[in-house]
Design a protein around this motif. Structure first.
Motif, PDB file in Angstrom:
ATOM      1  N   LYS A   1       1.028  -1.168   0.004  1.00 20.38           N
ATOM      2  CA  LYS A   1      -0.140  -0.158  -0.047  1.00 20.38           C
ATOM      3  C   LYS A   1       1.022   1.320  -0.028  1.00 20.38           C
ATOM      4  N   ASP A   2       2.045   1.308   0.930  1.00 21.54           N
ATOM      5  CA  ASP A   2       2.877   2.350   0.921  1.00 21.54           C
ATOM      6  C   ASP A   2       3.532   2.641  -0.543  1.00 21.54           C
ATOM      7  N   ASN A   3       3.981   1.562  -1.271  1.00 16.95           N
ATOM      8  CA  ASN A   3       4.375   1.605  -2.629  1.00 16.95           C
ATOM      9  C   ASN A   3       3.625   2.028  -3.435  1.00 16.95           C
ATOM     10  N   LEU A   4       2.442   1.622  -3.517  1.00 13.50           N
ATOM     11  CA  LEU A   4       1.242   1.964  -4.423  1.00 13.50           C
ATOM     12  C   LEU A   4       1.089   3.283  -4.232  1.00 13.50           C
ATOM     13  N   SER A   5       0.744   3.748  -2.911  1.00 13.25           N
ATOM     14  CA  SER A   5       0.496   5.173  -2.906  1.00 13.25           C
ATOM     15  C   SER A   5       1.796   5.954  -3.307  1.00 13.25           C
ATOM     16  N   ARG A   6       3.112   5.731  -3.252  1.00 15.80           N
ATOM     17  CA  ARG A   6       3.961   6.504  -3.666  1.00 15.80           C
ATOM     18  C   ARG A   6       4.168   6.419  -5.315  1.00 15.80           C
ATOM     19  N   ASP A   7       4.220   5.334  -5.835  1.00 17.31           N
ATOM     20  CA  ASP A   7       4.256   5.215  -7.363  1.00 17.31           C
ATOM     21  C   ASP A   7       3.077   5.836  -7.905  1.00 17.31           C
ATOM     22  N   MET A   8       1.853   5.563  -7.378  1.00 21.23           N
ATOM     23  CA  MET A   8       0.651   6.236  -8.165  1.00 21.23           C
ATOM     24  C   MET A   8       0.656   7.699  -8.205  1.00 21.23           C
ATOM     25  N   ALA A   9       1.334   8.315  -7.390  1.00 24.58           N
ATOM     26  CA  ALA A   9       1.297   9.930  -7.632  1.00 24.58           C
ATOM     27  C   ALA A   9       1.982  10.247  -8.803  1.00 24.58           C
ATOM     28  N   GLY A  10       2.859   9.613  -9.486  1.00 27.13           N
ATOM     29  CA  GLY A  10       3.604   9.633 -10.729  1.00 27.13           C
ATOM     30  C   GLY A  10       2.953   9.477 -11.679  1.00 27.13           C
ATOM     31  N   TRP A  11       1.563   8.626 -11.866  1.00 30.74           N
ATOM     32  CA  TRP A  11       1.144   8.188 -12.881  1.00 30.74           C
ATOM     33  C   TRP A  11       0.502   9.214 -13.702  1.00 30.74           C
ATOM     34  N   LYS A  12       0.322   9.337 -14.811  1.00 34.10           N
ATOM     35  CA  LYS A  12      -0.310  10.191 -15.748  1.00 34.10           C
ATOM     36  C   LYS A  12      -1.335   9.664 -16.707  1.00 34.10           C
ATOM     37  N   GLY A  13      -2.093  10.529 -17.172  1.00 30.76           N
ATOM     38  CA  GLY A  13      -3.170   9.907 -18.044  1.00 30.76           C
ATOM     39  C   GLY A  13      -4.614   9.734 -17.719  1.00 30.76           C
ATOM     40  N   ASN A  14      -5.471   9.360 -18.456  1.00 29.19           N
ATOM     41  CA  ASN A  14      -6.971   8.971 -18.467  1.00 29.19           C
ATOM     42  C   ASN A  14      -7.035   7.964 -17.659  1.00 29.19           C
ATOM     43  N   LEU A  15      -8.468   7.302 -17.269  1.00 32.45           N
ATOM     44  CA  LEU A  15      -8.840   6.264 -16.553  1.00 32.45           C
ATOM     45  C   LEU A  15      -8.282   4.925 -17.153  1.00 32.45           C
ATOM     46  N   TRP A  16      -8.335   4.929 -18.567  1.00 32.28           N
ATOM     47  CA  TRP A  16      -7.956   3.678 -19.312  1.00 32.28           C
ATOM     48  C   TRP A  16      -6.443   3.392 -18.846  1.00 32.28           C
ATOM     49  N   LYS A  17      -5.694   4.766 -19.102  1.00 31.20           N
ATOM     50  CA  LYS A  17      -4.052   4.460 -18.825  1.00 31.20           C
ATOM     51  C   LYS A  17      -3.737   4.135 -17.495  1.00 31.20           C
ATOM     52  N   LEU A  18      -4.577   4.871 -16.400  1.00 32.87           N
ATOM     53  CA  LEU A  18      -4.316   4.590 -15.005  1.00 32.87           C
ATOM     54  C   LEU A  18      -4.682   3.228 -14.748  1.00 32.87           C
ATOM     55  N   THR A  19      -5.686   2.664 -15.178  1.00 32.94           N
ATOM     56  CA  THR A  19      -6.193   1.349 -14.977  1.00 32.94           C
ATOM     57  C   THR A  19      -4.992   0.109 -15.588  1.00 32.94           C
ATOM     58  N   ARG A  20      -4.887   0.478 -16.895  1.00 29.71           N
ATOM     59  CA  ARG A  20      -3.642  -0.372 -17.133  1.00 29.71           C
ATOM     60  C   ARG A  20      -2.143  -0.276 -16.491  1.00 29.71           C
ATOM     61  N   ARG A  21      -1.949   0.752 -15.879  1.00 31.06           N
ATOM     62  CA  ARG A  21      -0.730   0.984 -15.421  1.00 31.06           C
ATOM     63  C   ARG A  21      -0.930   0.344 -13.937  1.00 31.06           C
ATOM     64  N   TYR A  22      -2.158   0.462 -13.205  1.00 25.37           N
ATOM     65  CA  TYR A  22      -2.392  -0.395 -12.160  1.00 25.37           C
ATOM     66  C   TYR A  22      -2.299  -1.989 -12.308  1.00 25.37           C
ATOM     67  N   GLU A  23      -2.705  -2.472 -13.223  1.00 24.94           N
ATOM     68  CA  GLU A  23      -2.598  -3.844 -13.456  1.00 24.94           C
ATOM     69  C   GLU A  23      -1.551  -4.289 -13.715  1.00 24.94           C
ATOM     70  N   GLU A  24      -0.244  -3.500 -14.574  1.00 22.37           N
ATOM     71  CA  GLU A  24       1.029  -3.916 -14.665  1.00 22.37           C
ATOM     72  C   GLU A  24       1.536  -3.713 -13.401  1.00 22.37           C
ATOM     73  N   TRP A  25       1.328  -2.577 -12.602  1.00 25.89           N
ATOM     74  CA  TRP A  25       2.040  -2.504 -11.165  1.00 25.89           C
ATOM     75  C   TRP A  25       1.892  -3.908 -10.581  1.00 25.89           C
ATOM     76  N   VAL A  26       0.490  -4.078 -10.428  1.00 29.50           N
ATOM     77  CA  VAL A  26       0.079  -5.207  -9.376  1.00 29.50           C
ATOM     78  C   VAL A  26       0.792  -6.689 -10.145  1.00 29.50           C
ATOM     79  N   ALA A  27       0.895  -6.749 -11.255  1.00 25.34           N
ATOM     80  CA  ALA A  27       1.491  -7.827 -11.695  1.00 25.34           C
ATOM     81  C   ALA A  27       2.905  -8.117 -11.434  1.00 25.34           C
ATOM     82  N   GLU A  28       3.469  -6.929 -11.629  1.00 19.28           N
ATOM     83  CA  GLU A  28       5.032  -7.096 -11.486  1.00 19.28           C
ATOM     84  C   GLU A  28       5.274  -6.919  -9.839  1.00 19.28           C
TER      85      GLU A  28
END
Length: 555
Positions: free
Chosen positions: A355-382
């Protein structure tokens, strides 16, 4: 020793092994297979004299070898480190050859060695390394000698027939490392008895003597020498060693009195070892032949009755099979609970971390909901893949609890079977059954194929163009943070399931291997008890032939 005498010893050993091999084939003595193979290998191959360093884990074996050769070649650590057999011998330049179980071989630089032989870089020998051969120019002073580093004993795991205890039949000279902080345990004594079957040359090495004062060192050495004389009725060469204190003094003595002597008399030592192994094999073979002879001489007794007396309910195969099945069933049932208990202790710290790592990394993600969702799924997998792998590597030893208990229970059943069979044969026929190969090993489980599950199951992202992120982004970030807890728990559960499958499969493999050994021994004894009366003369002749060939070898 004159060359012509060496030739005589080898020829006599070859003849004796050939006779026993024929006896094995004639009477189906499958229990002798491993010893015969080791003897045949020694007769056939002009290979270096193996000086194997063996002992309980953390006895300081790898540290000792590094100190002896003056270089840190082998990995060391505060936990059990060595995972594969490593051989060191002379070569014109520094290099190492990795031999794998599938027969492939790869040459590597010494700097890469730890990637193949250490538990941290090659957990449970997942890379399937059969043996590692290291060549060093510094061994030029000791031609004909090959130094062997073995994984520590006292653990359930053995990755291949050539590791640890299964390497024993191949041993030339055995150096048993005993740590000064736990000198000569019952396990060490049992290990010495086992080694004594395969080699006449055993050296005792007391490591970590810097933990003792001079008087304490003498006291420990005296205690070990006295105990060995009492328990094994034999004196052993004994050396002290420390990698921290007076190292050069200890090293020089060991080099001059042990390695140099072995190197100068390599051919003679090899012949002594070959003769010892062949004569040990003779004892086992004549023991089985004596059983066959006693049985054949029972002309006036009902053979079926004889079988019933020896193969009674205490050594009944169906009963043993049922007992082993119940053991494995109960231990397999407990596996999931043991693993989940370990993982539950890690769950809270894992949740906080992701949760701490997601909060930190998510702050730097850019783009619309579709991009945000894809980035979240990639982040979860990795992230989940990395976290699950890290947990597997750091905690797998704790997952093995049921496998270790299964090994202990099954090994006890195997030993009880062997004891009952020996007692029955002794009582009915008056014959002492010779020791045979009864090593129960199980390969350490490989690590599971870690893959994170995709658990983001809603489809708001398909209408991303209708959702103003400046307004709704905080809501989706909160949702991601809530979902990550589910992701972590789901992946921990999946990890537990994978490990449960792997460990339970190993438990079942161990049960099957034990049944195979029991079946082989029962088949051997059953065949002996089925000997016809007309075989008496043949068996008597074979016993005479084996003993005469052994007598020639001793001479």
């Amino acid at each position: 020793m004159p060359p012509e005498l060496t030739g005589v010893i080898r020829n006599n050993a070859r003849r004796l092994i050939e006779i026993i091999g024929n006896v094995r084939n004639r009477f189906h003595f499958s229990s002798l297979n491993r010893q015969i193979e080791a003897c045949q290998s020694l007769v056939a191959d002009a290979k270096p004299l193996d000086v194997a360093v063996v002992g309980q884990f953390k006895a300081g074996k790898s540290s000792f070898i590094n100190s002896l050769i003056g270089r840190e070649i082998l990995p060391m650590g505060v936990i059990p480190v060595t995972t594969a057999i490593t051989c060191l011998q002379y070569g014109p330049r520094d290099r190492a050859f990795i031999s794998f179980f599938d027969g492939k071989q790869e040459e590597i630089d010494l700097s890469e060695l730890e990637n193949y032989i250490s538990e941290s870089r090659n957990p449970s020998n997942g890379k399937k390394v059969a043996i590692v051969n290291v060549e060093l120019p510094s061994f030029a002073d000791y031609p004909g000698i090959r130094l062997i580093d073995t994984p520590g004993l006292g653990s359930v795991f053995s990755d291949h027939i050539k590791t640890a205890e299964n390497w024993f039949p191949e041993i030339g000279v055995a150096t048993l490392a005993v740590s000064a902080d736990r000198p000569l345990s019952d396990d060490d004594l049992e290990l010495l008895r086992e080694l004594n079957r395969y080699t006449p040359r055993i050296v005792l090495l007391i490591t970590k003597v810097d933990l003792l004062t001079g008087d304490q060192r003498d006291e420990v050495a005296g205690f070990i020498a006295k105990t060995l004389k009492q328990e094994l009725k034999k004196a052993f060469d004994l050396y002290c060693y420390s990698t921290r204190l007076q190292t050069e003094t200890f090293r020089r003595r060991l080099m001059m009195e042990c390695l140099s002597d072995l190197s100068k008399n390599c051919a003679e030592e090899s012949d002594r070892i070959l003769a010892h192994k062949a004569l040990s094999l003779t004892t086992a073979a004549t023991g089985y032949l004596t059983i066959a002879l006693k049985t054949s001489r029972e002309k006036d007794r009902d053979r079926q009755s004889l079988k019933k007396e020896i193969l009674d309910e205490t050594v009944n195969f169906d009963q043993i099979r049922e007992e082993l099945w119940l053991i494995s069933k109960e231990r397999r049932r407990q596996t999931r609970a043991v693993i989940m208990d370990c993982l539950n202790q890690l769950e809270n710290s894992l949740l906080r971390k992701v949760k701490d790592n997601l909060s930190r990394d998510m702050a730097g993600w850019k783009g619309n909901l579709w991009k945000l969702t894809r980035r979240y799924e990639e982040w979860v997998a990795e992230t989940m893949t990395a976290e699950m792998r890290e947990i597997s590597q750091s905690e797998h030893g704790r997952f093995y609890a049921t496998l270790e208990k299964s090994h202990a229970n099954i090994a006890r059943s195997l030993e009880n079977f062997r004891m009952h069979l020996k007692n029955n044969i002794d009582k009915v026929l008056g014959v002492k059954l010779a020791e045979a190969e009864w090593t129960l090993d199980v390969a350490a489980p490989g690590h599971p194929d870690i893959k994170a599950v995709r658990s983001f199951d809603y489809h708001f992202d398909l209408i991303w163009f209708c959702i103003p992120m400046a307004i709704f982004r905080p809501l989706f970030e909160k949702h991601f943070l809530r979902r990550i807890e589910w992701e972590a728990k789901a992946n921990l559960s999946r990890l537990a399931s994978q490990w449960e499958t792997i460990i339970n499969r190993r438990i079942d493999d161990m049960r099957k291997e034990t049944l195979r050994q029991v079946e082989d021994e029962l088949a051997t004894v059953t065949h002996l008890l089925s000997s016809k009366a007309g075989e008496t003369e043949e068996i008597e002749t074979l016993i005479v032939n084996v003993r005469e060939a052994a007598k020639e070898l001793k001479a």
